[in-house]
Design a protein around this motif. Structure first.
Motif, PDB file in Angstrom:
ATOM      1  N   SER A 250      37.212  48.352  37.814  1.00  0.00           N
ATOM      2  CA  SER A 250      37.172  47.492  38.998  1.00  0.00           C
ATOM      3  C   SER A 250      35.967  46.568  38.891  1.00  0.00           C
ATOM      4  N   LEU A 251      36.214  45.278  39.089  1.00  0.00           N
ATOM      5  CA  LEU A 251      35.164  44.260  39.053  1.00  0.00           C
ATOM      6  C   LEU A 251      35.101  43.583  40.413  1.00  0.00           C
ATOM      7  N   VAL A 252      33.951  43.662  41.060  1.00  0.00           N
ATOM      8  CA  VAL A 252      33.776  43.059  42.380  1.00  0.00           C
ATOM      9  C   VAL A 252      32.653  42.048  42.311  1.00  0.00           C
ATOM     10  N   GLY A 253      32.877  40.878  42.879  1.00  0.00           N
ATOM     11  CA  GLY A 253      31.828  39.870  42.880  1.00  0.00           C
ATOM     12  C   GLY A 253      32.278  38.625  43.605  1.00  0.00           C
ATOM     13  N   LYS A 254      31.320  37.811  43.982  1.00  0.00           N
ATOM     14  CA  LYS A 254      31.634  36.568  44.693  1.00  0.00           C
ATOM     15  C   LYS A 254      32.268  35.561  43.740  1.00  0.00           C
ATOM     16  N   ALA A 255      32.700  34.439  44.292  1.00  0.00           N
ATOM     17  CA  ALA A 255      33.342  33.408  43.481  1.00  0.00           C
ATOM     18  C   ALA A 255      32.392  32.905  42.405  1.00  0.00           C
ATOM     19  N   GLY A 256      32.926  32.740  41.191  1.00  0.00           N
ATOM     20  CA  GLY A 256      32.147  32.163  40.103  1.00  0.00           C
ATOM     21  C   GLY A 256      31.369  33.138  39.262  1.00  0.00           C
ATOM     22  N   THR A 257      31.515  34.444  39.505  1.00  0.00           N
ATOM     23  CA  THR A 257      30.772  35.426  38.713  1.00  0.00           C
ATOM     24  C   THR A 257      31.475  35.781  37.407  1.00  0.00           C
ATOM     25  N   GLY A 258      32.699  35.287  37.205  1.00  0.00           N
ATOM     26  CA  GLY A 258      33.388  35.488  35.919  1.00  0.00           C
ATOM     27  C   GLY A 258      34.332  36.673  35.876  1.00  0.00           C
ATOM     28  N   LYS A 259      34.720  37.214  37.014  1.00  0.00           N
ATOM     29  CA  LYS A 259      35.561  38.419  37.050  1.00  0.00           C
ATOM     30  C   LYS A 259      36.885  38.200  36.313  1.00  0.00           C
ATOM     31  N   GLU A 416      36.178  60.383  35.043  1.00  0.00           N
ATOM     32  CA  GLU A 416      35.658  60.041  33.709  1.00  0.00           C
ATOM     33  C   GLU A 416      36.382  58.870  33.055  1.00  0.00           C
ATOM     34  N   ILE A 417      37.555  58.497  33.542  1.00  0.00           N
ATOM     35  CA  ILE A 417      38.303  57.389  32.932  1.00  0.00           C
ATOM     36  C   ILE A 417      38.239  56.137  33.803  1.00  0.00           C
ATOM     37  N   VAL A 418      37.284  56.103  34.735  1.00  0.00           N
ATOM     38  CA  VAL A 418      37.164  54.987  35.671  1.00  0.00           C
ATOM     39  C   VAL A 418      35.758  54.392  35.572  1.00  0.00           C
ATOM     40  N   ALA A 419      35.670  53.059  35.621  1.00  0.00           N
ATOM     41  CA  ALA A 419      34.371  52.375  35.618  1.00  0.00           C
ATOM     42  C   ALA A 419      34.394  51.252  36.649  1.00  0.00           C
ATOM     43  N   HIS A 420      33.228  50.972  37.207  1.00  0.00           N
ATOM     44  CA  HIS A 420      33.112  49.908  38.206  1.00  0.00           C
ATOM     45  C   HIS A 420      31.864  49.088  37.919  1.00  0.00           C
ATOM     46  N   VAL A 421      31.990  47.757  38.077  1.00  0.00           N
ATOM     47  CA  VAL A 421      30.840  46.864  37.895  1.00  0.00           C
ATOM     48  C   VAL A 421      30.827  45.863  39.042  1.00  0.00           C
ATOM     49  N   LYS A 422      29.661  45.723  39.658  1.00  0.00           N
ATOM     50  CA  LYS A 422      29.478  44.704  40.690  1.00  0.00           C
ATOM     51  C   LYS A 422      28.776  43.502  40.070  1.00  0.00           C
ATOM     52  N   LEU A 423      29.402  42.335  40.187  1.00  0.00           N
ATOM     53  CA  LEU A 423      28.843  41.093  39.653  1.00  0.00           C
ATOM     54  C   LEU A 423      28.276  40.273  40.811  1.00  0.00           C
TER      55      LEU A 423
END
Length: 439
Positions: A250-259, A416-423
């Protein structure tokens, strides 16, 4: 003191199982007018219609256990009661006109309160919560998670370490963690290891739960389809996107962060360059911003064109980079070969998707139930990437906390098979960045 929770229609449309969420020994009260409002949704073919029909079947099953008017026992030990509201004659609600459904719900709350019950009205309707305060009825919003926006798991943290540990990690490409080194760490959490005596000395890593330590990031020397990470957060995101051991990102971030750009680039790299997946499937929910365009003429591809254009914009950018390197493959050829597929989420129910790299863009516009439906479509060897901005929601029934993207991050962060990054750092352009910050 036991509590009585009165549920509004919008709560049951969002979560038909909400009646089971209020703990043992408490009562869940549903005014009859709420059932009547749900009845108007039951023929809809969208998520609201499915939830209304599901709730009707659920309640019908309780009829075999006793009288809904007198109250039936729920699985967790609470009580469910459905009853007609009596007209309220007291002073607190003397201004209520019972020709409005919201006022009938308030009348029910007032009647129960004056009968000596500890009443709380649960509703997603802000105006109804305001009216509740006006008649001295306690009202709360209904959320699918128990965290606030500030408490939401970010997927990364900065940790001070002795220089000896950092040098050991750089040399061995692994650092064993002892209990207590990093408290409350989650599987696949990304770490910035900082020298305690030199804050400019930093090393990046990821916590590998099975190995019990920190491993280095995946760093393609040639980039990914012409894309190179521009900041630390994007390095974390690319590692998660390219790692075959991680099945949900899961990738969360505002507009323009490259998700979206990073997700599509990594999908093309994994499926087409490395051939780890049979194809890249890119999808997004059909939710308009502002006024809907209405009927669109043409075949299915022409109808979907305006909805899918943001995805094609990113694909065009990636293939522009490829043409600059004299690699003349076009995305039209990949689509014709079945290696790249772009489609809406409308028809995903009932499908099985094995060996695919699936990207769900704008997933903050999906409900928790819709997200569950998508993730359960994943067959053997499939990787799912959810991208979105929890602050830009166009679905009128969702907000920054009850949407499916945030719900998934909160519920699956320990797997263990899940990753999350906040941009958080915008890289689209200087203009886009100042607009995100100041407008």
């Amino acid at each position: 003191m036991n509590k009585t929770f009165i549920l509004d229609t919008n709560v049951l449309l969002l979560d038909p199982l909400a009646i089971n969420k209020f703990g043992p020994n408490n009562k869940v009260f549903i005014p009859l007018t709420v059932i009547e409002e749900l009845d108007r949704f039951k023929k809809d073919q969208n998520e609201n219609g499915r939830n209304a029909r599901y709730f009707s079947r659920l309640i019908d099953g309780f009829r075999t256990e006793g009288s809904l008017f007198k109250g039936v026992t729920l699985e967790h030990g609470g009580t469910l009661q459905i009853s007609v509201s009596k007209e309220y004659k007291g002073n607190a609600g003397s201004g209520l006109k019972l020709d409005l459904n919201d006022n009938i719900i308030l009348a029910s709350a007032l009647n129960l309160k004056e009968a000596g019950e500890n009443v709380t009205l649960i509703t997603k309707d802000i105006n109804l919560r305001i009216k509740s305060d006006a008649v001295n009825i306690h009202a709360e919003d209904y959320e699918t998670t128990d965290v606030t926006v500030d408490e939401l798991y970010s997927g990364q943290r900065q940790v001070p370490f002795d220089i000896e540990k950092i040098e050991e990690f750089e040399k061995e490409r692994f650092l064993k963690l002892e209990p207590g080194d990093i408290p409350s760490i989650y599987p696949n959490e990304y770490l910035i290891l900082v020298d305690k005596n030199n804050p400019f000395k930093k090393v990046l890593g990821r916590f590998h739960a099975k190995k019990g330590g920190i491993v280095p990031l995946i760093k393609p020397k040639e980039g990914v389809w012409g894309i190179h990470p521009k900041n630390i957060e994007q390095q974390f995101a690319l590692d998660a996107l390219l790692n075959n051991e991680i099945n949900l990102v899961s990738l969360v971030g505002k507009a323009g962060t490259g998700k979206t750009l990073l997700a599509i680039a990594a999908g093309l790299e994994c499926a087409i360059t490395k051939q780890n997946y049979s194809r890249v499937l890119v999808s997004r929910p059909i939710v308009p911003m502002g006024r809907d365009l209405g009927f669109l003429p043409g075949d299915i591809n022409e109808k979907l064109g305006p909805w899918m254009q943001p995805i094609f914009d990113n694909i065009d950018f990636l293939f522009g980079n490829q043409r600059a390197r004299n690699e003349m493959t076009t995305w039209d050829e990949l689509i014709n070969q079945g290696l790249l597929h772009v489609e809406p989420l409308t028809y995903i129910r009932g499908r099985s998707l094995p060996q695919q790299y699936m990207i769900v863009d704008e997933s903050q516009n999906l409900t928790p139930h819709e997200i569950k439906t998508i993730i359960t479509r994943a067959g053997e060897g499939t990787k799912i990437v959810l991208t979105g901005d929890s602050e830009q929601i166009d679905n009128p029934y969702l907000d920054s906390l009850n949407n499916g993207l945030v719900y998934t991050i909160d519920k699956l962060k320990g797997e263990e098979i899940v990753a999350h990054v906040k941009l958080s750092v915008g890289e689209r352009s200087p203009l886009s960045e100042i607009a995100s910050k100041l407008l």
